[in-house]
Design an enzyme around this catalytic site. Structure first.
Site, mmCIF file in Angstrom:
data_model
loop_
_atom_site.group_PDB
_atom_site.id
_atom_site.type_symbol
_atom_site.label_atom_id
_atom_site.label_comp_id
_atom_site.label_asym_id
_atom_site.label_seq_id
_atom_site.Cartn_x
_atom_site.Cartn_y
_atom_site.Cartn_z
ATOM 1 C CE LYS A 9 -3.990 -2.179 2.255
ATOM 2 N NZ LYS A 9 -4.990 -2.049 3.355
ATOM 3 C CE1 TYR A 49 -9.518 -2.915 0.149
ATOM 4 C CE2 TYR A 49 -8.505 -0.949 -0.768
ATOM 5 C CZ TYR A 49 -8.416 -2.123 -0.036
ATOM 6 O OH TYR A 49 -7.205 -2.517 0.505
ATOM 7 C CG PHE A 57 -13.377 1.870 6.812
ATOM 8 C CD1 PHE A 57 -12.854 1.240 5.682
ATOM 9 C CD2 PHE A 57 -14.048 1.097 7.741
ATOM 10 C CE1 PHE A 57 -13.008 -0.116 5.468
ATOM 11 C CE2 PHE A 57 -14.215 -0.278 7.546
ATOM 12 C CZ PHE A 57 -13.689 -0.878 6.393
ATOM 13 N NE ARG A 85 -6.674 -12.187 4.932
ATOM 14 C CZ ARG A 85 -7.300 -10.997 4.947
ATOM 15 N NH1 ARG A 85 -7.122 -10.126 3.953
ATOM 16 N NH2 ARG A 85 -8.076 -10.661 5.937
ATOM 17 C CB THR A 91 -7.732 -5.471 9.628
ATOM 18 O OG1 THR A 91 -8.256 -6.612 8.950
ATOM 19 C CG2 THR A 91 -7.974 -4.217 8.820
ATOM 20 N NE ARG A 102 -2.741 -5.582 7.057
ATOM 21 C CZ ARG A 102 -3.889 -6.070 6.607
ATOM 22 N NH1 ARG A 102 -4.512 -7.006 7.292
ATOM 23 N NH2 ARG A 102 -4.410 -5.624 5.481
ATOM 24 C CG ASN A 112 -3.785 -2.234 6.887
ATOM 25 O OD1 ASN A 112 -3.621 -1.898 5.716
ATOM 26 N ND2 ASN A 112 -4.838 -2.909 7.288
ATOM 27 C CG HIS A 115 -5.307 -6.033 -0.513
ATOM 28 N ND1 HIS A 115 -6.554 -5.995 0.075
ATOM 29 C CD2 HIS A 115 -5.404 -6.911 -1.554
ATOM 30 C CE1 HIS A 115 -7.368 -6.803 -0.591
ATOM 31 N NE2 HIS A 115 -6.697 -7.376 -1.582
ATOM 32 C CD GLU A 126 -8.838 -8.664 -3.836
ATOM 33 O OE1 GLU A 126 -7.740 -9.198 -3.580
ATOM 34 O OE2 GLU A 126 -9.628 -8.272 -2.955
#
Ligand code: GDP
Length: 148
Positions: A9, A49, A57, A85, A91, A102, A112, A115, A126
């Site tokens: 990100k 998203y 948010f 993950r 998250t 993270r 964070n 993704h 995606e």
């Protein structure tokens, strides 16, 4: 074999963490099958998203994702979605396990660092959002990288 979409990100790109994020995935034996730097337009971040469009948010998240370049990649391996993950962590960095990306690097629940697709259904949406077929290594070229 699974494929998953990972995004470094904008917060992590700005902080010089591209290499560290990729290193951790490769060190666990995941194979990079596609890789590019992209600067999302706000509407493109909203499209990516869209499952979160009703969340409070959503506007902040999509503006953050369009605030600077990201690095998108396709990673492949046995159970790649779950393995990515696990390496990312929860998250919210305050909830993320010790040693995860993270926990180590995120500065907020929004900024964070990384993704990763959360299911095969998400990955199927995606991956082609960022990559066309010519940009992804074909199966014969893309075996597992030995774990380091
Ligand atoms: P992920 O699968 O762990 O990335 O989490 P989600 O799919 O639930 O959320 C997508 C992204 O939205 C997260 O990675 C965060 O960047 C952001 N996000 C999630 N929850 C919040 C929140 O409560 N506040 C804000 N500002 N951003 C959030």
């Amino acid at each position: 074999m699974e494929q998953t979409l990972v995004i470094v990100k904008p917060d992590a790109v700005a902080r010089g963490l591209i290499g560290e994020v990729i290193r951790r995935f490769e060190a666990e034996g995941l194979t990079v099958c596609g890789l590019k730097m992209v600067r999302l337009a706000h509407t493109e971040a909203e499209g990516f998203y869209q499952v979160h469009r009703a969340r409070p948010f959503f506007d902040s998240l999509t503006r953050f994702m369009a605030s600077g370049p990201c690095v998108a990649m396709v990673l492949k391996g046995e159970g790649a979605i779950g393995r990515v993950r696990t390496l990312m962590g929860a998250t919210d960095p305050l909830q993320a396990a010790e040693g995860t990306l993270r926990r180590n690097f995120a500065t907020s629940i929004e900024k964070n660092v990384v993704h990763g697709s959360d299911s095969t259904t998400s990955a199927a949406f995606e991956i082609p959002y960022f990559f066309n077929q010519l940009e992804i290594r074909q199966p014969a070229e893309c075996g597992e990288t030995p774990a380091m």
